[in-house]
Motif scaffolding. Structure first.
Motif, short mmCIF file in Angstrom:
data_model
loop_
_atom_site.label_atom_id
_atom_site.label_comp_id
_atom_site.label_asym_id
_atom_site.label_seq_id
_atom_site.Cartn_x
_atom_site.Cartn_y
_atom_site.Cartn_z
N GLY A 54 0.88 -1.10 0.13
CA GLY A 54 -0.23 0.06 -0.08
C GLY A 54 0.71 1.22 -0.07
N GLU A 55 0.12 2.43 0.41
CA GLU A 55 0.83 3.62 0.23
C GLU A 55 1.78 3.96 1.72
N GLY A 56 0.97 3.86 2.68
CA GLY A 56 1.65 4.49 3.90
C GLY A 56 0.47 4.73 5.01
N PRO A 57 1.08 4.37 6.23
CA PRO A 57 -0.01 4.63 7.29
C PRO A 57 -0.68 5.89 7.16
N GLY A 58 -1.96 5.75 7.62
CA GLY A 58 -2.74 6.89 8.04
C GLY A 58 -2.69 7.43 9.75
N GLU A 61 -3.18 3.93 11.66
CA GLU A 61 -1.95 3.13 11.55
C GLU A 61 -0.88 3.65 12.30
N PRO A 67 -0.73 -1.90 9.49
CA PRO A 67 -1.29 -1.35 8.49
C PRO A 67 -2.63 -1.60 8.22
N PHE A 68 -3.15 -0.78 7.53
CA PHE A 68 -4.78 -0.90 7.09
C PHE A 68 -5.72 -1.51 8.07
N ASN A 94 4.06 -1.32 3.38
CA ASN A 94 3.46 -0.16 2.56
C ASN A 94 5.06 0.17 2.07
N HIS A 175 -6.37 1.76 -5.03
CA HIS A 175 -6.35 1.53 -3.40
C HIS A 175 -7.63 1.54 -3.13
N1 URA Z 1 -3.42 3.21 3.50
C1 URA Z 1 -2.40 2.54 3.10
O1 URA Z 1 -2.01 2.42 1.92
N2 URA Z 1 -1.74 1.75 3.83
C2 URA Z 1 -2.15 1.88 5.32
O2 URA Z 1 -1.44 0.82 5.98
C3 URA Z 1 -3.42 2.31 5.60
C4 URA Z 1 -4.03 2.82 4.56
#
Ligand code: URA
Length: 213
Positions: A54-58, A61, A67-68, A94, A175
């Motif tokens: 994925g992209e990265g923690p929000g 997270e 993650p997610f 991510n 996504h």
């Molecule tokens: N979106 C992401 O791409 N990664 C995450 O861990 C949470 C939301």
């Protein structure tokens, strides 16, 4: 930064990942380190043939270190369930391991990670890929696809196609957070596309399991 991975070479998969996670937890390679609560390294089965990127923690997270876990995560669970998979069957990570956020109206809002942040974090993702050696990678969204597949990747045009990335069958799909932002016909179209992509990914996952025996 290749030496980062060489320094954990020769140990078993879990040990390599644990060492990488330790390095991530104290990483100061970019300014995302300044505001994080937790780093988010990755979860799931390190022996799975399938890795999701994925992209990265929000915000959620960052708060949990996992993650997610927010709304996008719930949709990701549903997407996996559509092909009878759970998070425990795959490995999820991510492209960046710290939350990217910006001040907006007096509070921190999630933002996309910048090129320099993604580049700074890339050795960790590469280390995870080298340790896990997945047979299949599914990139979630454009930034992950641009990082893993090709910098010129266009998610609307190129999703659902297979790419060979260092011998790993790699595909990108929308996504889950993008899907959640769609309405009406656009929502139907986005969901249909993701569901189709995940079926193709599942077929390759099954093939990899069968070949493993
Ligand atoms: N979106 C992401 O791409 N990664 C995450 O861990 C949470 C939301």
């Amino acid at each position: 930064m290749d030496s980062l991975f060489e320094s954990v070479e020769g140990e078993n998969r879990e040990e390599r990942l644990a060492e990488l996670a330790r390095q991530v937890s104290v990483c100061t390679r970019c300014d995302l380190a300044l505001n994080r609560t937790n780093t988010v390294f990755g979860t799931g089965d390190p022996y799975s043939p399938l890795m999701l990127v994925g992209e990265g923690p929000g915000e959620n997270e960052d708060a949990t270190g996992l993650p997610f876990v927010g709304r996008a995560g719930k949709l990701l669970d549903d997407i996996l369930a559509a092909v009878d998979l759970t998070r425990q069957d795959v490995y999820i990570t991510n492209i960046v391991k710290c939350r990217a956020a910006a001040q907006e109206g007096g509070r921190l809002k999630n933002r996309q990670p910048r090129t320099g942040e993604i580049r700074a974090c890339n050795p960790y993702l590469q280390g995870q890929i080298e340790a896990i050696k997945p047979r299949v990678i599914l990139c979630l969204g454009g930034p992950a696809a641009k990082t893993v597949i090709d910098k010129d990747f266009k998610i609307t045009k190129d999703r659902g196609k297979w790419y060979d990335v260092d011998g790993i069958k790699t595909m990108a799909t929308f996504h889950p957070a993008y899907v959640l932002r769609q309405r009406g016909d656009d929502l139907d179209r986005a969901k249909r596309a993701v569901w189709k992509d995940v079926q193709a990914v599942y077929a390759e996952y099954q093939k990899a399991l069968e070949e493993r025996g």
